[in-house]
Design an enzyme around this catalytic site. Structure first.
Site, PDB file in Angstrom:
ATOM      1  N   HIS A   1       0.978 -18.386 -41.504  1.00 33.14           N
ATOM      2  CA  HIS A   1      -0.087 -18.707 -42.447  1.00 33.14           C
ATOM      3  C   HIS A   1       0.488 -18.685 -43.855  1.00 33.14           C
ATOM      4  CE1 HIS A   1      -3.926 -18.722 -44.519  1.00 33.14           C
ATOM      5  NE2 HIS A   1      -4.418 -19.174 -43.382  1.00 33.14           N
TER       6      HIS A   1
ATOM      7  N   ASP B   1      -6.527 -19.752 -35.426  1.00 32.89           N
ATOM      8  CA  ASP B   1      -6.605 -20.806 -34.418  1.00 32.89           C
ATOM      9  C   ASP B   1      -5.920 -20.448 -33.109  1.00 32.89           C
ATOM     10  OD1 ASP B   1      -8.121 -22.588 -35.851  1.00 32.89           O
ATOM     11  OD2 ASP B   1      -6.390 -23.362 -36.936  1.00 32.89           O
TER      12      ASP B   1
HETATM   13  N1  CMC Z   1       6.643 -21.650 -35.653  1.00 35.74           N
HETATM   14  C1  CMC Z   1       7.957 -21.513 -35.968  1.00 35.74           C
HETATM   15  N2  CMC Z   1       8.415 -21.303 -37.222  1.00 35.74           N
HETATM   16  C2  CMC Z   1       7.516 -21.240 -38.193  1.00 35.74           C
HETATM   17  C3  CMC Z   1       6.139 -21.387 -37.963  1.00 35.74           C
HETATM   18  C4  CMC Z   1       5.711 -21.580 -36.634  1.00 35.74           C
HETATM   19  N3  CMC Z   1       4.410 -21.726 -36.357  1.00 35.74           N
HETATM   20  N4  CMC Z   1       5.457 -21.285 -39.136  1.00 35.74           N
HETATM   21  C5  CMC Z   1       6.395 -21.099 -40.082  1.00 35.74           C
HETATM   22  N5  CMC Z   1       7.644 -21.071 -39.529  1.00 35.74           N
HETATM   23  C6  CMC Z   1       8.906 -20.831 -40.219  1.00 35.74           C
HETATM   24  C7  CMC Z   1       9.346 -22.065 -41.005  1.00 35.74           C
HETATM   25  O1  CMC Z   1      10.183 -22.894 -40.226  1.00 35.74           O
HETATM   26  C8  CMC Z   1      10.084 -21.435 -42.157  1.00 35.74           C
HETATM   27  O2  CMC Z   1      11.337 -20.996 -41.683  1.00 35.74           O
HETATM   28  P1  CMC Z   1      12.634 -21.006 -42.670  1.00 35.74           P
HETATM   29  O3  CMC Z   1      12.305 -20.031 -43.753  1.00 35.74           O
HETATM   30  O4  CMC Z   1      13.773 -20.604 -41.792  1.00 35.74           O
HETATM   31  O5  CMC Z   1      12.752 -22.417 -43.162  1.00 35.74           O
HETATM   32  C9  CMC Z   1       9.269 -20.167 -42.462  1.00 35.74           C
HETATM   33  O6  CMC Z   1       8.654 -19.813 -41.204  1.00 35.74           O
HETATM   34  C10 CMC Z   1       8.181 -20.364 -43.519  1.00 35.74           C
HETATM   35  O7  CMC Z   1       7.361 -21.468 -43.102  1.00 35.74           O
HETATM   36  P2  CMC Z   1       6.696 -22.527 -44.090  1.00 35.74           P
HETATM   37  O8  CMC Z   1       6.438 -23.777 -43.324  1.00 35.74           O
HETATM   38  O9  CMC Z   1       7.518 -22.616 -45.340  1.00 35.74           O
HETATM   39  O10 CMC Z   1       5.336 -21.778 -44.448  1.00 35.74           O
HETATM   40  P3  CMC Z   1       4.082 -22.465 -45.070  1.00 35.74           P
HETATM   41  O11 CMC Z   1       3.349 -21.395 -45.800  1.00 35.74           O
HETATM   42  O12 CMC Z   1       4.450 -23.686 -45.851  1.00 35.74           O
HETATM   43  O13 CMC Z   1       3.237 -22.971 -43.789  1.00 35.74           O
HETATM   44  C11 CMC Z   1       1.786 -23.028 -41.930  1.00 35.74           C
HETATM   45  C12 CMC Z   1       2.176 -22.288 -43.226  1.00 35.74           C
HETATM   46  C13 CMC Z   1       0.467 -22.458 -41.421  1.00 35.74           C
HETATM   47  C14 CMC Z   1       1.582 -24.524 -42.241  1.00 35.74           C
HETATM   48  C15 CMC Z   1       2.908 -22.837 -40.880  1.00 35.74           C
HETATM   49  O14 CMC Z   1       3.069 -21.460 -40.589  1.00 35.74           O
HETATM   50  C16 CMC Z   1       2.657 -23.629 -39.595  1.00 35.74           C
HETATM   51  O15 CMC Z   1       3.007 -24.815 -39.522  1.00 35.74           O
HETATM   52  N6  CMC Z   1       2.009 -22.999 -38.557  1.00 35.74           N
HETATM   53  C17 CMC Z   1       1.635 -23.705 -37.345  1.00 35.74           C
HETATM   54  C18 CMC Z   1       0.362 -24.509 -37.576  1.00 35.74           C
HETATM   55  C19 CMC Z   1      -0.855 -23.620 -37.622  1.00 35.74           C
HETATM   56  O16 CMC Z   1      -1.051 -22.744 -36.798  1.00 35.74           O
HETATM   57  N7  CMC Z   1      -1.734 -23.892 -38.603  1.00 35.74           N
HETATM   58  C20 CMC Z   1      -3.021 -23.190 -38.733  1.00 35.74           C
HETATM   59  C21 CMC Z   1      -3.116 -22.380 -39.978  1.00 35.74           C
HETATM   60  S1  CMC Z   1      -4.534 -21.272 -39.950  1.00 35.74           S
HETATM   61  C22 CMC Z   1      -5.918 -22.329 -39.952  1.00 35.74           C
HETATM   62  C23 CMC Z   1      -6.150 -22.919 -41.280  1.00 35.74           C
HETATM   63  O17 CMC Z   1      -5.606 -23.992 -41.559  1.00 35.74           O
HETATM   64  O18 CMC Z   1      -6.902 -22.323 -42.061  1.00 35.74           O
END
Ligand code: CMC
Length: 428
Positions: free
Chosen positions: A307, A364
């Site tokens: 998140h 989710d």
């Molecule tokens: N699986 C594997 N690795 C992950 C995941 C995941 N679900 N989420 C983040 N990472 C890794 C990412 O690859 C990165 O690694 P590194 O630092 O080595 O490059 C690190 O963790 C930080 O991730 P980020 O993408 O920079 O984080 P963000 O804050 O931009 O993204 C997120 C947040 C929710 C988009 C992301 O965690 C994700 O894609 N999760 C899966 C989709 C999901 O479950 N979304 C629902 C969110 S809650 C409902 C709502 O939208 O309100």
């Protein structure tokens, strides 16, 4: 606490005030930055460090796993409130009295019809259309049937528009599902509660008396409350930014629905159950999928994990995990996918990749398991999220308009070509 920040550029210092919120959150106020520095701007892709507004609606502390609507904890609201009073709380700032709630519900009921011509628009969609696309389009189409613009200086006008949308939105959401299932459309029954009526519009059969288990309605009510607001997330920011151009409420919400659809946001609930199903079909080997999620060469992500704001745990996920167990037990359902989800969670919570990056199950991760137990089709999961989020979007749109916020218009740093001369096609 600090009350100003100093920025030094080329030996010249600029001072900016630091503003402090009611929960002691601090932000450097850079409103005068460009003017003072002669055009220097800030850059922050994804707005990871940027506050877009001051807001009195929802407080969350990602480090401590706190989520509160208007000062009330999500745990207490999920246990004691119902969805409609939570909607009132979010939109108008206080829990309603019995009289206010009764009036609110009565006003909603009196608007819970949709122009018959809307059915023609629905008819135009192929059955294969995703219900989120249908819902976004129908919400936008509502404008044509309710053309009066909202005078935001009139509380009466504002209230009327809000009530209309809260009344008609569940009808459209239910219709999007019935269209997909080739079932006749249902207008519900105004003698029922808001959530029960929504359920009836989704599930009532034309040739059977509508009956529902109380546990089903309570579970949906709880899920809707948990999704009702989440401060400046992607879809809410979309609603506020579209509304900031003085586009109307329905148009702003329609844009929010599109933003919510994506798998990184609300679309994750559908993606999670599809992922869990795929793991089950593949023999239930969770370790294989954990490895894929950690492999930087593999685009696979563990859906329902991580998140932007929560870096400890998502308080909504804690409540939903317990609710998933309860609902399945109460309805006597055994879902092997729940065991896969629990297995994945356990492995991730012990895995340095997830621990170091502070990746925890989000709202989710378990919600789809509940929706599935309630016979809600997978493609409707994100629609359920939208129905839940509607009061939050409305509250944020109302706050933005009442606060007379300026049009949202970020800056950029241009990295393209410098001025060059046009070449005739024969010379290229
Ligand atoms: N699986 C594997 N690795 C992950 C995941 C995941 N679900 N989420 C983040 N990472 C890794 C990412 O690859 C990165 O690694 P590194 O630092 O080595 O490059 C690190 O963790 C930080 O991730 P980020 O993408 O920079 O984080 P963000 O804050 O931009 O993204 C997120 C947040 C929710 C988009 C992301 O965690 C994700 O894609 N999760 C899966 C989709 C999901 O479950 N979304 C629902 C969110 S809650 C409902 C709502 O939208 O309100």
């Amino acid at each position: 606490m600090a009350d100003k920040a100093t920025l030094t550029i080329d030996g010249k210092s600029y001072e900016f005030p630091i503003i402090t919120g009611t929960e002691k959150e601090q932000a450097i106020d850079i409103k005068t930055l460009r003017g003072a520095t002669g055009g220097i701007t800030t850059i922050d892709p994804g707005y990871k460090n940027t506050g877009s507004c001051e807001s009195a609606i929802t407080f969350l502390d990602g480090e401590k796993g706190i989520l509160r609507y208007r000062g009330y904890s999500i745990e207490e609201l999920a246990e004691k409130a119902d969805f409609l009073e939570t909607a009132y709380l979010l939109i108008f700032g206080e829990l309603p009295t019995k009289q206010q709630l009764d009036k609110f519900h009565a006003d909603i009921k009196s608007e819970s019809h949709v122009d018959e011509d809307m059915k023609k628009i629905l008819d135009g969609f192929p059955k294969s259309a995703h219900p989120m696309g249908v819902l976004s389009a129908l919400t936008s189409a509502l404008i044509a049937f309710n053309p009066s613009t909202v005078n935001v200086d009139s509380e009466e006008d504002m209230y009327a528009a809000i009530v209309k949308l809260l009344a008609k939105f569940p009808v459209l959401a239910a219709w999007a599902m019935r269209k997909k299932k080739s079932q006749p459309l249902d207008y519900g029954d105004n003698s029922l509660g808001y959530v029960e009526n929504f359920h009836k519009m989704m599930f009532a059969k034309p040739n059977e008396e509508y009956k529902v288990d109380k546990a089903v309605i309570e579970a949906i009510d709880k899920l809707l409350i948990l999704h009702a607001d989440h401060e400046q997330n992607c879809s809410t920011s979309t609603v506020r930014i579209v509304g900031s151009s003085h586009a109307g409420l329905f148009a702003s919400i329609s844009a929010g629905i599109s933003a919510l659809w994506g798998p990184l946001h609300g679309g994750a609930n559908q993606a999670v159950i599809e992922m869990l199903e795929a793991i089950k079909e593949d023999g239930g080997d969770t370790k294989k999928y954990m490895a894929k999620a950690k492999d930087k060469e593999d685009p696979f992500r563990l859906m329902g994990f991580g998140h932007r704001v929560y870096k400890n745990f998502d308080p909504r996920a804690k409540i939903i995990k317990v609710a998933a167990d309860d609902v399945l037990t109460q309805l006597g359902i055994e879902d092997p996918v729940l065991d896969i989800a629990k297995g994945l969670e356990k492995e991730a919570l012990e895995d340095p990749y997830f621990v170091d990056r502070k990746l925890y199950p989000n709202v989710d991760f378990y919600s789809g398991i509940i929706y599935r137990a309630l016979d809600i089709p997978v493609e409707m999961f994100t629609v359920m999220f939208a129905v839940g989020r509607l009061p939050g979007w409305i509250a944020q749109w109302r706050e933005m308009r009442l606060g007379k916020e300026p049009i949202g218009r970020p800056r950029q740093v241009y990295t393209g070509e410098n001025l060059r001369s046009f070449k005739e096609v024969s010379e290229r």
